[in-house]
Scaffold this active site. Structure first.
Site, PDB file in Angstrom:
ATOM      1  N   ASP A  30       0.850  -1.188   0.000  1.00  0.00           N
ATOM      2  CA  ASP A  30       0.000   0.000   0.000  1.00  0.00           C
ATOM      3  C   ASP A  30       0.891   1.244   0.000  1.00  0.00           C
ATOM      4  OD1 ASP A  30      -3.216   0.504   1.003  1.00  0.00           O
ATOM      5  OD2 ASP A  30      -1.823   2.192   1.070  1.00  0.00           O
ATOM      6  N   ILE A  31       0.502   2.225  -0.800  1.00  0.00           N
ATOM      7  CA  ILE A  31       1.312   3.448  -0.950  1.00  0.00           C
ATOM      8  C   ILE A  31       1.273   4.302   0.320  1.00  0.00           C
ATOM      9  CG2 ILE A  31      -0.427   5.053  -1.867  1.00  0.00           C
ATOM     10  CD1 ILE A  31       1.605   5.712  -4.112  1.00  0.00           C
ATOM     11  N   GLN A  92     -14.445   2.512   1.512  1.00  0.00           N
ATOM     12  CA  GLN A  92     -13.800   2.151   0.249  1.00  0.00           C
ATOM     13  C   GLN A  92     -13.507   3.405  -0.569  1.00  0.00           C
ATOM     14  OE1 GLN A  92     -16.008  -0.690  -2.127  1.00  0.00           O
ATOM     15  NE2 GLN A  92     -14.308  -0.970  -3.571  1.00  0.00           N
ATOM     16  N   SER A  93     -12.274   3.517  -1.048  1.00  0.00           N
ATOM     17  CA  SER A  93     -11.906   4.675  -1.869  1.00  0.00           C
ATOM     18  C   SER A  93     -11.490   4.274  -3.279  1.00  0.00           C
ATOM     19  CB  SER A  93     -10.775   5.477  -1.205  1.00  0.00           C
ATOM     20  OG  SER A  93      -9.624   4.685  -1.067  1.00  0.00           O
ATOM     21  N   HIS A  98     -10.189  -5.056  -3.015  1.00  0.00           N
ATOM     22  CA  HIS A  98      -8.835  -5.304  -2.528  1.00  0.00           C
ATOM     23  C   HIS A  98      -8.916  -5.708  -1.074  1.00  0.00           C
ATOM     24  CE1 HIS A  98      -9.950  -1.051  -2.427  1.00  0.00           C
ATOM     25  NE2 HIS A  98      -9.360  -0.992  -1.242  1.00  0.00           N
ATOM     26  N   LEU A  99      -8.130  -6.700  -0.727  1.00  0.00           N
ATOM     27  CA  LEU A  99      -8.007  -7.145   0.649  1.00  0.00           C
ATOM     28  C   LEU A  99      -6.783  -6.462   1.243  1.00  0.00           C
ATOM     29  CD1 LEU A  99      -9.590  -9.188   2.383  1.00  0.00           C
ATOM     30  CD2 LEU A  99      -7.791 -10.827   1.880  1.00  0.00           C
ATOM     31  N   HIS A 100      -7.026  -5.666   2.301  1.00  0.00           N
ATOM     32  CA  HIS A 100      -5.903  -5.089   3.044  1.00  0.00           C
ATOM     33  C   HIS A 100      -5.329  -6.163   3.967  1.00  0.00           C
ATOM     34  CE1 HIS A 100      -6.799  -0.688   2.429  1.00  0.00           C
ATOM     35  NE2 HIS A 100      -8.013  -1.154   2.210  1.00  0.00           N
TER      36      HIS A 100
HETATM   37  P1  5GP Z   1      -9.712   1.563   0.417  1.00  0.00           P
HETATM   38  O1  5GP Z   1      -9.792   2.879   1.131  1.00  0.00           O
HETATM   39  O2  5GP Z   1     -10.408   1.617  -0.916  1.00  0.00           O
HETATM   40  O3  5GP Z   1     -10.138   0.403   1.269  1.00  0.00           O
HETATM   41  O4  5GP Z   1      -8.174   1.310   0.163  1.00  0.00           O
HETATM   42  C1  5GP Z   1      -7.491   1.820  -0.936  1.00  0.00           C
HETATM   43  C2  5GP Z   1      -6.034   1.713  -0.604  1.00  0.00           C
HETATM   44  O5  5GP Z   1      -5.312   1.888  -1.795  1.00  0.00           O
HETATM   45  C3  5GP Z   1      -5.554   2.772   0.389  1.00  0.00           C
HETATM   46  O6  5GP Z   1      -4.993   2.160   1.528  1.00  0.00           O
HETATM   47  C4  5GP Z   1      -4.531   3.569  -0.409  1.00  0.00           C
HETATM   48  O7  5GP Z   1      -3.423   3.990   0.354  1.00  0.00           O
HETATM   49  C5  5GP Z   1      -4.138   2.604  -1.502  1.00  0.00           C
HETATM   50  N1  5GP Z   1      -3.736   3.254  -2.740  1.00  0.00           N
HETATM   51  C6  5GP Z   1      -4.395   4.258  -3.391  1.00  0.00           C
HETATM   52  N2  5GP Z   1      -3.747   4.591  -4.514  1.00  0.00           N
HETATM   53  C7  5GP Z   1      -2.657   3.785  -4.579  1.00  0.00           C
HETATM   54  C8  5GP Z   1      -1.580   3.661  -5.524  1.00  0.00           C
HETATM   55  O8  5GP Z   1      -1.495   4.361  -6.541  1.00  0.00           O
HETATM   56  N3  5GP Z   1      -0.628   2.720  -5.257  1.00  0.00           N
HETATM   57  C9  5GP Z   1      -0.692   1.933  -4.151  1.00  0.00           C
HETATM   58  N4  5GP Z   1       0.296   1.032  -3.984  1.00  0.00           N
HETATM   59  N5  5GP Z   1      -1.691   2.006  -3.239  1.00  0.00           N
HETATM   60  C10 5GP Z   1      -2.654   2.933  -3.457  1.00  0.00           C
END
Ligand code: 5GP
Ligand code: ZN
Length: 112
Positions: A30-31, A92-93, A98-100
């Site tokens: 994760d970034i 969710q963003s 995706h599984l964290h």
């Molecule tokens: P969500 O909030 O949808 O559950 O998690 C999305 C995740 O994707 C976040 O933890 C965010 O840091 C990660 N993320 C967003 N853009 C990128 C990217 O361009 N590269 C990587 N490696 N992770 C990303």
């Protein structure tokens, strides 16, 4: 899906710190890591949210891939968390499931 960030990462159009890849899944760091270890496991096919998923084998593979990587990276015995956020109130963003997987520190519950 051409407009999806994670589809672009799978295609190599956007760089990522890849950990693992096979015919079904792709895993990368994760970034914006929320723990010393924080990686994501995603299906190679585009699925927007968990509400759109119907492939039990693929969903199971995401989980087993996370545990295999946690073992390989050496933090499985200490413990870790896997979580999938769904839609707005779930946090969710990125709308490609995706599984964290987070580990490497004491995690709190509930996460908030
Ligand atoms: P969500 O909030 O949808 O559950 O998690 C999305 C995740 O994707 C976040 O933890 C965010 O840091 C990660 N993320 C967003 N853009 C990128 C990217 O361009 N590269 C990587 N490696 N992770 C990303
Ligand atoms: Zn996608």
């Amino acid at each position: 899906m051409s407009d999806c960030l994670f589809c672009k990462i799978i295609a190599g159009e956007i760089p990522s710190n890849k950990i693992y890849e096979d015919e079904d899944v792709f895993a990368f760091h994760d970034i914006e890591a929320q723990a010393p270890h924080h990686f994501l496991v995603i299906p190679k096919i585009h699925i927007s949210t968990l509400n759109d998923a119907d492939d039990a084998h693929l969903l199971g593979k995401l989980t087993l891939t996370a545990s295999k990587i946690a073992k390989d990276l050496g933090f499985a015995d200490d413990g870790y968390r896997v979580a999938m956020n769904c839609n707005e109130q779930g946090g969710q963003s990125v709308y490609h499931i995706h599984l964290h997987c987070l580990g490497g520190r004491q995690l709190k519950w509930p996460p908030g």
